[in-house]
Design a protein around this motif. Structure first.
Motif, mmCIF file in Angstrom:
data_model
loop_
_atom_site.group_PDB
_atom_site.id
_atom_site.type_symbol
_atom_site.label_atom_id
_atom_site.label_comp_id
_atom_site.label_asym_id
_atom_site.label_seq_id
_atom_site.Cartn_x
_atom_site.Cartn_y
_atom_site.Cartn_z
ATOM 1 N N MET A 133 0.831 -1.202 0.000
ATOM 2 C CA MET A 133 0.000 0.000 0.000
ATOM 3 C C MET A 133 0.869 1.258 0.000
ATOM 4 N N ILE B 154 -4.345 5.327 0.137
ATOM 5 C CA ILE B 154 -5.327 5.344 1.232
ATOM 6 C C ILE B 154 -5.929 6.741 1.383
ATOM 7 N N HIS C 107 -8.471 7.168 -1.194
ATOM 8 C CA HIS C 107 -9.624 6.327 -0.826
ATOM 9 C C HIS C 107 -10.551 7.084 0.121
ATOM 10 N N LEU D 82 -4.572 10.181 10.055
ATOM 11 C CA LEU D 82 -4.645 8.725 10.253
ATOM 12 C C LEU D 82 -3.252 8.130 10.438
ATOM 13 N N LEU E 108 -9.985 -8.340 13.005
ATOM 14 C CA LEU E 108 -9.131 -7.508 13.865
ATOM 15 C C LEU E 108 -9.459 -7.865 15.304
ATOM 16 N N ALA F 260 -8.262 3.834 11.534
ATOM 17 C CA ALA F 260 -7.293 3.819 10.431
ATOM 18 C C ALA F 260 -7.069 2.406 9.901
ATOM 19 N N GLN F 261 -7.123 1.431 10.806
ATOM 20 C CA GLN F 261 -6.977 0.026 10.408
ATOM 21 C C GLN F 261 -8.124 -0.400 9.481
ATOM 22 N N ILE G 209 -9.994 1.469 7.589
ATOM 23 C CA ILE G 209 -9.861 2.161 6.301
ATOM 24 C C ILE G 209 -8.782 1.518 5.435
ATOM 25 N N SER G 210 -7.637 1.204 6.043
ATOM 26 C CA SER G 210 -6.547 0.585 5.276
ATOM 27 C C SER G 210 -6.957 -0.773 4.738
ATOM 28 N N LEU G 211 -7.600 -1.575 5.594
ATOM 29 C CA LEU G 211 -8.039 -2.897 5.154
ATOM 30 C C LEU G 211 -9.046 -2.779 4.023
ATOM 31 N N ASP G 212 -9.990 -1.848 4.171
ATOM 32 C CA ASP G 212 -11.006 -1.658 3.140
ATOM 33 C C ASP G 212 -10.352 -1.292 1.813
ATOM 34 N N CYS G 213 -9.399 -0.381 1.882
ATOM 35 C CA CYS G 213 -8.693 0.073 0.680
ATOM 36 C C CYS G 213 -7.867 -1.065 0.071
ATOM 37 N N PHE G 214 -7.169 -1.799 0.899
ATOM 38 C CA PHE G 214 -6.290 -2.874 0.405
ATOM 39 C C PHE G 214 -7.094 -4.034 -0.179
#
Lengths: 174, 174
Positions: free
Chosen positions: A103, A108, A111, A126, B63, B75-76, B78-83
Protein backbone atom coordinates in the motif's frame (compact mmCIF):
# COMPACT_ATOMS: atom_id res chain seq x y z
CA UNK A 1 -30.16 -19.87 1.30
CA UNK A 2 -28.95 -17.02 3.50
CA UNK A 3 -29.26 -13.48 2.18
CA UNK A 4 -25.76 -12.35 3.05
CA UNK A 5 -22.64 -14.01 4.42
CA UNK A 6 -23.44 -12.46 7.82
CA UNK A 7 -26.77 -14.31 7.94
CA UNK A 8 -25.04 -17.46 6.80
CA UNK A 9 -22.31 -17.38 9.43
CA UNK A 10 -24.89 -16.63 12.15
CA UNK A 11 -26.57 -19.87 11.05
CA UNK A 12 -23.23 -21.68 11.23
CA UNK A 13 -22.85 -20.32 14.78
CA UNK A 14 -26.08 -22.07 15.84
CA UNK A 15 -24.68 -25.36 14.61
CA UNK A 16 -21.36 -24.69 16.32
CA UNK A 17 -23.06 -23.91 19.65
CA UNK A 18 -24.77 -27.32 19.80
CA UNK A 19 -21.45 -29.05 20.45
CA UNK A 20 -19.74 -26.11 22.21
CA UNK A 21 -18.11 -26.89 25.55
CA UNK A 22 -18.65 -23.88 27.86
CA UNK A 23 -15.49 -21.88 28.49
CA UNK A 24 -14.60 -21.06 32.08
CA UNK A 25 -14.99 -17.51 33.36
CA UNK A 26 -11.93 -15.82 34.86
CA UNK A 27 -13.51 -16.30 38.29
CA UNK A 28 -13.52 -20.08 37.71
CA UNK A 29 -9.96 -20.28 36.40
CA UNK A 30 -7.83 -19.56 39.46
CA UNK A 31 -4.33 -20.94 39.15
CA UNK A 32 -4.52 -21.19 35.37
CA UNK A 33 -1.35 -20.38 33.45
CA UNK A 34 -1.15 -16.72 32.41
CA UNK A 35 0.86 -15.53 29.40
CA UNK A 36 4.40 -14.22 29.93
CA UNK A 37 4.82 -13.03 26.33
CA UNK A 38 2.87 -10.42 24.42
CA UNK A 39 3.10 -10.99 20.65
CA UNK A 40 2.26 -8.11 18.33
CA UNK A 41 1.80 -9.17 14.73
CA UNK A 42 -0.28 -8.85 11.56
CA UNK A 43 -3.86 -10.02 11.10
CA UNK A 44 -2.82 -11.78 7.86
CA UNK A 45 -4.07 -15.39 7.93
CA UNK A 46 -0.64 -16.59 6.79
CA UNK A 47 0.98 -14.99 9.82
CA UNK A 48 -0.44 -17.04 12.69
CA UNK A 49 1.84 -17.19 15.76
CA UNK A 50 -0.25 -19.92 17.38
CA UNK A 51 0.68 -22.01 14.36
CA UNK A 52 4.31 -21.05 13.66
CA UNK A 53 5.31 -21.08 17.35
CA UNK A 54 3.15 -24.12 18.25
CA UNK A 55 1.79 -22.08 21.15
CA UNK A 56 -0.04 -23.70 24.02
CA UNK A 57 -2.93 -21.97 25.80
CA UNK A 58 -1.51 -19.47 28.25
CA UNK A 59 1.90 -19.11 26.54
CA UNK A 60 1.20 -15.74 24.96
CA UNK A 61 -1.28 -12.90 24.57
CA UNK A 62 -1.57 -11.94 20.91
CA UNK A 63 -2.55 -8.60 19.35
CA UNK A 64 -3.08 -8.76 15.59
CA UNK A 65 -3.53 -5.59 13.55
CA UNK A 66 -2.60 -4.50 10.02
CA UNK A 67 1.15 -4.88 9.50
CA UNK A 68 1.63 -5.64 13.21
CA UNK A 69 2.49 -1.95 13.71
CA UNK A 70 2.87 -0.88 17.32
CA UNK A 71 1.80 2.80 17.22
CA UNK A 72 -2.00 2.30 17.61
CA UNK A 73 -1.51 -0.30 20.35
CA UNK A 74 0.21 1.54 23.22
CA UNK A 75 -2.96 1.77 25.36
CA UNK A 76 -3.76 -1.86 24.51
CA UNK A 77 -0.33 -3.02 25.67
CA UNK A 78 -0.69 -1.13 28.94
CA UNK A 79 -4.19 -2.46 29.63
CA UNK A 80 -3.17 -6.04 28.92
CA UNK A 81 -0.10 -5.69 31.11
CA UNK A 82 -2.20 -4.30 33.95
CA UNK A 83 -4.97 -6.89 33.56
CA UNK A 84 -2.81 -9.99 33.14
CA UNK A 85 -0.06 -9.08 35.62
CA UNK A 86 2.07 -11.88 34.16
CA UNK A 87 3.78 -10.34 31.10
CA UNK A 88 7.57 -10.29 30.93
CA UNK A 89 8.45 -9.80 27.24
CA UNK A 90 7.07 -8.29 24.04
CA UNK A 91 7.78 -9.71 20.58
CA UNK A 92 7.05 -7.61 17.48
CA UNK A 93 6.74 -9.80 14.39
CA UNK A 94 6.28 -8.52 10.84
CA UNK A 95 6.09 -10.87 7.86
CA UNK A 96 7.09 -11.15 4.21
CA UNK A 97 4.55 -10.12 1.53
CA UNK A 98 2.60 -8.10 4.13
CA UNK A 99 -0.33 -6.13 2.72
CA UNK A 100 1.15 -3.07 4.42
CA UNK A 101 4.12 -3.30 2.01
CA UNK A 102 1.76 -3.22 -0.98
CA UNK A 103 0.00 0.00 0.00
CA UNK A 104 0.95 3.65 -0.34
CA UNK A 105 -0.11 6.58 1.81
CA UNK A 106 -1.44 8.30 -1.32
CA UNK A 107 -3.68 5.37 -2.20
CA UNK A 108 -5.33 5.34 1.23
CA UNK A 109 -5.64 9.13 1.30
CA UNK A 110 -7.31 9.08 -2.14
CA UNK A 111 -9.62 6.33 -0.83
CA UNK A 112 -10.88 8.37 2.15
CA UNK A 113 -11.04 11.64 0.24
CA UNK A 114 -13.84 10.10 -1.89
CA UNK A 115 -16.18 10.29 1.16
CA UNK A 116 -18.34 13.40 1.55
CA UNK A 117 -16.92 15.96 3.93
CA UNK A 118 -13.48 14.34 4.39
CA UNK A 119 -10.62 16.82 4.23
CA UNK A 120 -6.94 16.30 3.55
CA UNK A 121 -6.40 17.14 7.25
CA UNK A 122 -8.65 14.23 8.25
CA UNK A 123 -6.67 11.94 5.95
CA UNK A 124 -3.22 12.98 7.15
CA UNK A 125 -4.21 12.47 10.80
CA UNK A 126 -4.65 8.72 10.25
CA UNK A 127 -1.85 6.57 11.65
CA UNK A 128 -1.70 4.12 8.77
CA UNK A 129 -0.16 0.65 8.93
CA UNK A 130 2.45 1.17 6.17
CA UNK A 131 5.65 -0.72 5.68
CA UNK A 132 8.26 0.25 3.08
CA UNK A 133 11.16 -1.81 4.48
CA UNK A 134 10.30 -4.87 6.56
CA UNK A 135 13.43 -4.93 8.71
CA UNK A 136 13.20 -1.19 9.29
CA UNK A 137 9.52 -1.42 10.32
CA UNK A 138 10.43 -4.03 12.92
CA UNK A 139 13.33 -1.93 14.22
CA UNK A 140 11.14 1.20 14.32
CA UNK A 141 8.41 -0.59 16.27
CA UNK A 142 10.82 -2.11 18.78
CA UNK A 143 12.34 1.34 19.25
CA UNK A 144 8.86 2.79 19.80
CA UNK A 145 8.34 0.30 22.62
CA UNK A 146 11.80 0.77 24.13
CA UNK A 147 11.51 4.56 24.18
CA UNK A 148 7.96 4.69 25.56
CA UNK A 149 7.73 6.40 28.92
CA UNK A 150 4.40 4.88 29.77
CA UNK A 151 4.94 1.16 29.20
CA UNK A 152 6.27 -0.74 32.23
CA UNK A 153 10.08 -0.76 32.37
CA UNK A 154 10.45 -4.59 32.36
CA UNK A 155 8.48 -4.83 29.09
CA UNK A 156 10.42 -1.97 27.47
CA UNK A 157 13.68 -3.69 28.39
CA UNK A 158 12.46 -7.03 27.03
CA UNK A 159 11.04 -5.89 23.70
CA UNK A 160 12.45 -7.64 20.64
CA UNK A 161 11.72 -7.78 16.91
CA UNK A 162 11.38 -10.56 14.33
CA UNK A 163 10.55 -11.22 10.72
CA UNK A 164 8.41 -14.22 9.74
CA UNK A 165 8.92 -15.70 6.29
CA UNK A 166 5.57 -17.03 5.01
CA UNK A 167 7.43 -19.17 2.49
CA UNK A 168 9.95 -20.93 4.75
CA UNK A 169 7.85 -20.74 7.93
CA UNK A 170 10.91 -19.47 9.81
CA UNK A 171 11.01 -16.59 12.27
CA UNK A 172 14.31 -14.74 12.51
CA UNK A 173 15.40 -12.06 14.90
CA UNK A 174 15.92 -8.58 13.41
CA UNK B 1 16.47 -26.14 28.41
CA UNK B 2 15.69 -22.74 26.93
CA UNK B 3 16.46 -19.67 29.03
CA UNK B 4 13.15 -17.93 28.48
CA UNK B 5 9.85 -18.81 26.82
CA UNK B 6 10.90 -16.63 23.86
CA UNK B 7 13.97 -18.82 23.27
CA UNK B 8 11.82 -21.90 23.67
CA UNK B 9 9.16 -20.85 21.17
CA UNK B 10 11.86 -19.84 18.66
CA UNK B 11 13.10 -23.44 18.95
CA UNK B 12 9.55 -24.70 18.40
CA UNK B 13 9.40 -22.52 15.27
CA UNK B 14 12.40 -24.37 13.78
CA UNK B 15 10.56 -27.65 14.23
CA UNK B 16 7.38 -26.18 12.77
CA UNK B 17 9.23 -24.87 9.70
CA UNK B 18 10.48 -28.33 8.72
CA UNK B 19 6.97 -29.42 7.74
CA UNK B 20 5.69 -25.96 6.74
CA UNK B 21 4.02 -25.72 3.33
CA UNK B 22 4.98 -22.35 1.79
CA UNK B 23 2.11 -19.86 1.69
CA UNK B 24 1.40 -18.14 -1.62
CA UNK B 25 2.26 -14.47 -2.03
CA UNK B 26 -0.54 -12.08 -3.04
CA UNK B 27 1.02 -11.95 -6.53
CA UNK B 28 0.55 -15.73 -6.83
CA UNK B 29 -3.05 -15.77 -5.55
CA UNK B 30 -5.02 -14.10 -8.33
CA UNK B 31 -8.68 -15.04 -8.32
CA UNK B 32 -8.59 -16.19 -4.69
CA UNK B 33 -11.65 -15.41 -2.58
CA UNK B 34 -11.39 -12.12 -0.72
CA UNK B 35 -13.27 -11.41 2.53
CA UNK B 36 -16.59 -9.57 2.39
CA UNK B 37 -16.91 -9.21 6.17
CA UNK B 38 -14.66 -7.38 8.60
CA UNK B 39 -15.03 -8.78 12.13
CA UNK B 40 -13.85 -6.66 15.06
CA UNK B 41 -13.59 -8.57 18.30
CA UNK B 42 -11.54 -9.27 21.42
CA UNK B 43 -8.14 -10.96 21.54
CA UNK B 44 -9.45 -13.29 24.28
CA UNK B 45 -8.69 -16.91 23.38
CA UNK B 46 -12.25 -17.89 24.26
CA UNK B 47 -13.61 -15.43 21.70
CA UNK B 48 -12.41 -16.92 18.41
CA UNK B 49 -14.65 -16.05 15.43
CA UNK B 50 -12.91 -18.57 13.18
CA UNK B 51 -14.15 -21.17 15.64
CA UNK B 52 -17.65 -19.94 16.60
CA UNK B 53 -18.58 -18.98 13.04
CA UNK B 54 -16.83 -21.99 11.42
CA UNK B 55 -15.17 -19.51 9.05
CA UNK B 56 -13.53 -20.65 5.84
CA UNK B 57 -10.40 -18.94 4.46
CA UNK B 58 -11.44 -15.78 2.69
CA UNK B 59 -14.80 -15.38 4.50
CA UNK B 60 -13.69 -12.59 6.81
CA UNK B 61 -10.87 -10.28 7.82
CA UNK B 62 -10.52 -10.23 11.59
CA UNK B 63 -9.13 -7.51 13.86
CA UNK B 64 -8.69 -8.61 17.49
CA UNK B 65 -7.85 -6.09 20.19
CA UNK B 66 -8.70 -5.71 23.89
CA UNK B 67 -12.47 -5.75 24.36
CA UNK B 68 -13.01 -5.54 20.59
CA UNK B 69 -13.37 -1.76 20.98
CA UNK B 70 -13.53 0.17 17.73
CA UNK B 71 -12.02 3.55 18.65
CA UNK B 72 -8.32 2.67 18.11
CA UNK B 73 -9.08 0.86 14.84
CA UNK B 74 -10.48 3.52 12.50
CA UNK B 75 -7.29 3.82 10.43
CA UNK B 76 -6.98 0.03 10.41
CA UNK B 77 -10.52 -0.38 9.05
CA UNK B 78 -9.86 2.16 6.30
CA UNK B 79 -6.55 0.59 5.28
CA UNK B 80 -8.04 -2.90 5.15
CA UNK B 81 -11.01 -1.66 3.14
CA UNK B 82 -8.69 0.07 0.68
CA UNK B 83 -6.29 -2.87 0.41
CA UNK B 84 -8.85 -5.67 0.12
CA UNK B 85 -11.42 -3.86 -2.04
CA UNK B 86 -13.93 -6.62 -1.22
CA UNK B 87 -15.46 -5.63 2.14
CA UNK B 88 -19.23 -5.14 2.37
CA UNK B 89 -20.08 -5.40 6.08
CA UNK B 90 -18.57 -4.87 9.53
CA UNK B 91 -19.50 -6.95 12.57
CA UNK B 92 -18.56 -5.75 16.07
CA UNK B 93 -18.57 -8.62 18.56
CA UNK B 94 -18.01 -8.26 22.31
CA UNK B 95 -18.18 -11.25 24.66
CA UNK B 96 -19.26 -12.24 28.16
CA UNK B 97 -16.66 -12.20 30.97
CA UNK B 98 -14.43 -9.91 28.88
CA UNK B 99 -11.28 -8.71 30.66
CA UNK B 100 -12.32 -5.17 29.73
CA UNK B 101 -15.33 -5.56 32.06
CA UNK B 102 -13.03 -6.50 34.96
CA UNK B 103 -10.85 -3.39 34.72
CA UNK B 104 -11.32 0.17 35.92
CA UNK B 105 -9.85 3.34 34.51
CA UNK B 106 -8.37 4.11 37.92
CA UNK B 107 -6.54 0.78 38.06
CA UNK B 108 -4.85 1.36 34.69
CA UNK B 109 -4.04 4.97 35.51
CA UNK B 110 -2.44 3.91 38.81
CA UNK B 111 -0.50 1.26 36.85
CA UNK B 112 1.07 3.75 34.42
CA UNK B 113 1.64 6.45 37.04
CA UNK B 114 4.16 4.10 38.70
CA UNK B 115 6.54 4.69 35.76
CA UNK B 116 9.11 7.49 36.04
CA UNK B 117 8.05 10.71 34.35
CA UNK B 118 4.45 9.70 33.59
CA UNK B 119 1.94 12.42 34.37
CA UNK B 120 -1.79 12.24 34.97
CA UNK B 121 -2.17 13.98 31.58
CA UNK B 122 -0.29 11.11 29.89
CA UNK B 123 -2.59 8.63 31.62
CA UNK B 124 -5.86 10.34 30.74
CA UNK B 125 -4.88 10.59 27.07
CA UNK B 126 -4.94 6.81 26.72
CA UNK B 127 -7.98 5.41 24.90
CA UNK B 128 -8.49 2.40 27.13
CA UNK B 129 -10.47 -0.71 26.19
CA UNK B 130 -13.02 -0.53 29.03
CA UNK B 131 -16.46 -2.03 29.13
CA UNK B 132 -18.95 -1.38 31.92
CA UNK B 133 -22.06 -2.66 30.13
CA UNK B 134 -21.59 -5.23 27.37
CA UNK B 135 -24.67 -4.38 25.33
CA UNK B 136 -23.95 -0.67 25.63
CA UNK B 137 -20.32 -1.12 24.52
CA UNK B 138 -21.52 -2.93 21.39
CA UNK B 139 -24.10 -0.22 20.65
CA UNK B 140 -21.52 2.55 21.25
CA UNK B 141 -19.00 0.93 18.90
CA UNK B 142 -21.57 0.34 16.14
CA UNK B 143 -22.61 3.98 16.51
CA UNK B 144 -18.98 5.06 16.26
CA UNK B 145 -18.74 3.23 12.92
CA UNK B 146 -22.08 4.49 11.61
CA UNK B 147 -21.31 8.12 12.43
CA UNK B 148 -17.76 8.10 11.08
CA UNK B 149 -17.25 10.51 8.20
CA UNK B 150 -14.12 8.81 6.97
CA UNK B 151 -15.15 5.15 6.68
CA UNK B 152 -16.66 4.20 3.31
CA UNK B 153 -20.44 4.70 3.23
CA UNK B 154 -21.31 1.06 2.36
CA UNK B 155 -19.43 -0.18 5.44
CA UNK B 156 -21.02 2.45 7.72
CA UNK B 157 -24.45 1.42 6.47
CA UNK B 158 -23.70 -2.26 6.99
CA UNK B 159 -22.18 -2.13 10.48
CA UNK B 160 -23.87 -4.34 13.08
CA UNK B 161 -23.21 -5.45 16.66
CA UNK B 162 -23.28 -8.77 18.51
CA UNK B 163 -22.59 -10.35 21.86
CA UNK B 164 -20.87 -13.74 22.07
CA UNK B 165 -21.62 -15.89 25.09
CA UNK B 166 -18.50 -17.92 25.97
CA UNK B 167 -20.67 -20.34 27.96
CA UNK B 168 -23.35 -21.18 25.40
CA UNK B 169 -21.21 -20.52 22.31
CA UNK B 170 -24.04 -18.46 20.83
CA UNK B 171 -23.74 -15.09 19.10
CA UNK B 172 -26.77 -12.85 19.36
CA UNK B 173 -27.45 -9.54 17.68
CA UNK B 174 -27.53 -6.49 19.93
Amino acid sequence: MAESLVDEILERNKNFAVAHRPYRFFSESQGQKRPSILIITCLDLRCNPEEFFSLLPGDAAILRVGGGRVAPLIAQIISLDCFLGSLKEIMVIHHTDCGATHMTEKRIHDHVLKEDGVTIEDATQLVLPFITDLEQSVRDDVKLLKTSRIIRRELRDHASGYLYDVKSGLVRRV
